[in-house]
Design a protein around this motif. Sequence first.
Motif, short mmCIF file in Angstrom:
data_model
loop_
_atom_site.label_atom_id
_atom_site.label_comp_id
_atom_site.label_asym_id
_atom_site.label_seq_id
_atom_site.Cartn_x
_atom_site.Cartn_y
_atom_site.Cartn_z
N SER B 326 -46.81 67.00 120.89
CA SER B 326 -45.76 65.72 120.34
C SER B 326 -44.25 66.89 119.91
O SER B 326 -43.05 66.38 119.93
CB SER B 326 -46.01 64.40 119.81
OG SER B 326 -46.46 63.83 120.75
N SER B 330 -40.76 68.54 120.46
CA SER B 330 -39.47 67.79 120.38
C SER B 330 -39.31 69.30 119.13
O SER B 330 -38.06 69.72 120.25
CB SER B 330 -39.23 66.82 119.14
OG SER B 330 -38.92 66.78 118.03
N LEU B 361 -30.41 62.55 113.81
CA LEU B 361 -30.34 61.10 114.07
C LEU B 361 -31.15 60.74 115.24
O LEU B 361 -31.60 59.99 115.82
CB LEU B 361 -29.09 60.04 114.73
CG LEU B 361 -28.01 59.96 113.39
CD1 LEU B 361 -26.58 60.22 113.27
CD2 LEU B 361 -28.66 58.15 112.62
N SER B 362 -31.21 61.87 116.36
CA SER B 362 -32.16 61.72 117.78
C SER B 362 -32.98 61.76 117.24
O SER B 362 -34.27 61.68 117.76
CB SER B 362 -31.16 62.62 119.15
OG SER B 362 -31.60 64.14 118.26
N TRP B 365 -34.43 58.77 116.30
CA TRP B 365 -34.94 58.45 117.73
C TRP B 365 -36.24 58.51 118.47
O TRP B 365 -37.35 57.64 118.65
CB TRP B 365 -33.96 57.76 118.80
CG TRP B 365 -32.75 57.23 118.31
CD1 TRP B 365 -31.08 56.92 117.55
CD2 TRP B 365 -32.30 55.19 118.20
NE1 TRP B 365 -30.69 55.51 117.58
CE2 TRP B 365 -31.56 54.53 117.90
CE3 TRP B 365 -33.80 54.25 119.20
CZ2 TRP B 365 -31.52 53.70 117.83
CZ3 TRP B 365 -33.33 53.63 118.35
CH2 TRP B 365 -31.92 52.68 118.42
N LEU B 366 -35.99 59.15 118.49
CA LEU B 366 -37.62 60.23 119.71
C LEU B 366 -38.92 59.44 118.59
O LEU B 366 -39.45 59.30 119.50
CB LEU B 366 -37.19 61.08 119.66
CG LEU B 366 -36.33 62.29 120.79
CD1 LEU B 366 -35.01 63.17 120.38
CD2 LEU B 366 -35.82 61.55 122.08
N ILE B 369 -39.76 55.93 118.76
CA ILE B 369 -39.58 55.71 120.71
C ILE B 369 -41.31 56.09 120.48
O ILE B 369 -42.49 55.24 121.69
CB ILE B 369 -39.24 56.53 121.65
CG1 ILE B 369 -37.67 55.93 121.32
CG2 ILE B 369 -39.67 56.12 122.64
CD1 ILE B 369 -36.67 56.35 122.41
N LEU B 370 -41.60 57.76 120.37
CA LEU B 370 -42.99 57.56 120.40
C LEU B 370 -43.63 56.99 119.35
O LEU B 370 -45.30 57.03 120.31
CB LEU B 370 -43.38 59.46 120.53
CG LEU B 370 -42.63 60.74 121.73
CD1 LEU B 370 -43.44 61.78 121.41
CD2 LEU B 370 -42.39 59.58 122.64
N VAL B 373 -44.51 53.81 121.21
CA VAL B 373 -45.26 54.14 122.66
C VAL B 373 -46.75 54.70 121.97
O VAL B 373 -48.45 53.81 122.34
CB VAL B 373 -45.01 55.79 123.64
CG1 VAL B 373 -46.08 55.65 124.62
CG2 VAL B 373 -44.22 54.96 123.95
N GLY B 374 -47.45 55.54 121.03
CA GLY B 374 -48.95 56.20 120.27
C GLY B 374 -49.18 54.79 119.77
O GLY B 374 -50.53 54.10 119.70
N ARG B 377 -50.63 52.44 122.50
CA ARG B 377 -51.98 53.42 123.25
C ARG B 377 -52.44 52.51 122.50
O ARG B 377 -54.19 51.89 122.68
CB ARG B 377 -51.21 54.35 123.19
CG ARG B 377 -52.81 55.00 123.47
CD ARG B 377 -52.79 55.21 124.36
NE ARG B 377 -54.41 56.28 125.11
CZ ARG B 377 -55.46 56.43 124.83
NH1 ARG B 377 -55.89 55.69 124.18
NH2 ARG B 377 -55.90 57.11 125.07
N LEU B 403 -46.56 59.94 114.06
CA LEU B 403 -45.47 60.43 114.89
C LEU B 403 -44.21 60.96 114.99
O LEU B 403 -43.21 61.51 115.09
CB LEU B 403 -45.94 59.79 116.36
CG LEU B 403 -46.93 59.76 117.12
CD1 LEU B 403 -47.43 58.92 117.45
CD2 LEU B 403 -47.37 61.29 117.90
N VAL B 407 -41.94 64.27 115.35
CA VAL B 407 -40.85 64.09 116.53
C VAL B 407 -39.37 64.75 115.53
O VAL B 407 -39.23 65.76 115.95
CB VAL B 407 -40.75 62.90 117.11
CG1 VAL B 407 -39.68 63.39 117.91
CG2 VAL B 407 -42.52 62.70 117.33
#
Lengths: 461, 461
Positions: B326, B330, B361-362, B365-366, B369-370, B373-374, B377, B403, B407
């Motif tokens: 990941s 990224s 910043l991005s 955010w990313l 998000i990951l 999700v992790g 899971r 993560l 990322v």
Amino acid sequence: MLDQLLKPEIRELIFSEKYDELQEALEVFEPAEVAALIEDLAEEEAATVFAALSPTLGPQVFEHLPHKDQSALVEELADDTELLSGLLNDISPDDRTAFLEELPPSAVQQLLGFLDPEEREIAERLLGYAEDSIGRLVTTDYIALQPEWTVEEAFRQIRRFGRDSETINVIYVVDEYGRLIDDIRIRDLILAEPEQTVRSLMDNRFIALRVTDDQEEAVNSFRRYDRAVLPVVDAAGTLVGIVTHDDMLDVADEEATEDIQKLGGSEALDEPYMSTPLFTLVKKRARWLVVLFLGEMLTATAMGYFETEIARAVVLAMFVPLIISSGGNSGSQAASLIIRALAIGEVGLRDWWRVMRRELLSGLWLGVILGAVGFLRITIWAAAFGMYGPHWLLVAFVVSLSLVGVVLWGGLSGSMLPLLLKRIGADPAVSSAPFVATLVDVTGLIIYFTMASAVLSGTLL
Amino acid sequence: MLDQLLKPEIRELIFSEKYDELQEALEVFEPAEVAALIEDLAEEEAATVFAALSPTLGPQVFEHLPHKDQSALVEELADDTELLSGLLNDISPDDRTAFLEELPPSAVQQLLGFLDPEEREIAERLLGYAEDSIGRLVTTDYIALQPEWTVEEAFRQIRRFGRDSETINVIYVVDEYGRLIDDIRIRDLILAEPEQTVRSLMDNRFIALRVTDDQEEAVNSFRRYDRAVLPVVDAAGTLVGIVTHDDMLDVADEEATEDIQKLGGSEALDEPYMSTPLFTLVKKRARWLVVLFLGEMLTATAMGYFETEIARAVVLAMFVPLIISSGGNSGSQAASLIIRALAIGEVGLRDWWRVMRRELLSGLWLGVILGAVGFLRITIWAAAFGMYGPHWLLVAFVVSLSLVGVVLWGGLSGSMLPLLLKRIGADPAVSSAPFVATLVDVTGLIIYFTMASAVLSGTLL
């Protein structure tokens, strides 16, 4: 550069409202340079400077502005209907299409109202062609002759329309139905006698693009024939307009940008990095990052499957990142080479078998090289620091053999996936590299642990 | 396509030695099409067909051949000194440079001997410019006027040299020392009165490239000014020649190809994938693959450092591939976006702080998000299959937080490394993406296991 050197002076002229002097000061610069200056100004100032430009320079400057600044300018100038109508009628049809196609339909309708009937018909026709088709890049500013004209009459036509034409290097000959029947170089006209007919200069050999052709296909024609301009015809062979080299350079740049961004594992941004809103940037990256993450979850599943092996021989876990990353690197090498070769037209689908053979051989070589380096590394560390336990030699074998397999497999899947994507009509560049990496990560783990089970069973496992 | 449709017919003409008919048959096709046909023929046949071409078509066809076929052809034609000398004198100076610069020095010397004194001087001068400088793309086939000439005299000059000139859309004006003082469009000459002087048409505004400029810089000028041709001057302002759009499209294509290949983690191939010898292909890929492998070995060292943690909590090992990949994904997103933006000139070194802020910043955010999700899971698998032991919630926290960190760190290093490389004068594209991946793999492991030690100490560890 104008934008650096002259900004204070220009600003001075704006503040003191000396618009005549401003016009004169800017007249001596290239449209691209004036555009760069306007880009750097605040919206209101930009509109003031733009309104002060001469009717000739204004449209040229507008054509060099990024879309964002074009929209802002048109909005600022909304009340000055005379200026706006002059501008929209005078910019090249292709640049007008590029500006209008990004706007919401209601705004397009409103702006079309500013056009003269003739220009409006052209604008609507060009916007009617499919996005990414050649039609969207067509300009109607060209010169057309008829075969029975004399060279002298031809020059009269050139004098009449030459000022607006994008190029007069090449002139087109059309029949009575407007069908393209030849292209003639201006040099041949200049070298001819005034009373000769145009027909006597014709060789009936010309290359034309179809208005419905894909823009990327068209770039390949420019690459192949080295022309500065190519004529564009419709299905009936009627001359619709011309497409020029500068648009082709833009299309080639865009094509490469999209491929690079997709290879890097995001969606194509469609806008410059810096002017992409942060939310869009995150969205375009998050989508693929999550897809790849979901794929990579299979590695956790695979690792879970081999949990007992790892628990028994922790030393195996240590080489997991090394092995999967080597497969990933080999895969991304192959994917990037093939994707670019496909884009440039160096490799086609029919070459799949030759590509596979090359990748089999080079993958094997690369795998053997990395395997040897890996073997050395483990041997040296075992000898020097006594690492990796009593069975280090077996571990070294497992790691080396896995490397050969994983690197070979990486090269194969990296080269075949783009071809497969192209075969099923998808874009070969779409996230191929990271997708291959994910695929190779998961299969690499299986290769590695299967190899380990086979070699180490009875000793470490 | 000529090469598909006509091959049997052409071959027939070769075998029956009907060279006149062959010449006539080929005369009606585009040089690029005849070149494609010759490429497909065996070397001897190719030479026969080439020798049968008219003296006008021959050089044009030669210019469209790939370098490999050009060399083979010249070798085959070595005995026909008349043909060879005609060919070498007649091809455009820029295409001649491109052909000669790839040959060994001894062959260059030998071939220069076939040139007339004047052409030889030009060829030697052009070859004297640095590789990858504009000088290597210059052609001397342009038209130059003097300011005191009348328009009528200008046309006389155009009639004399227009046939050979690469373009007559733009004509150049030079002073008595040969220094460039203006460019004039042919349309302005056509619209002018015969007795007007050239000077009366001048506006003393022109854009010129420096002969020592880097080719990629020159493409940016073409991108900016949308010109089909730009004049090239030396340090003294003397007009050296012109550069045309088709070479710029080639340079832009090459530039993108190199960047894509480097992004993919190999060296630039410099030749089409299919015609690169297997050994070269392996060499160009092996070098970086080994460098990256050596870098990735640090992951084994890092894993070794955390051996006790892994032995105690094997569950941690399971998420290693997921976390480091990941970070790598990224990082390669950020690297590819920034490298392309740098190449196109959308982003410069001065923007580093704005880029960093965007990526911070991005990346955050990313990562979130990951991470989410992790977390989901692990929670779902724990609830559904009872996996990951009693402390699964803590494991989920460790994985999610790692993560976010990985990322974010991937995006930051992916964006900053190309800028850093550019800052120190290196090529930003050189293996940035896989290099970032390696960097992020190693640091990602450290982030993950440090996080694990902190959160799990007292429970799992």
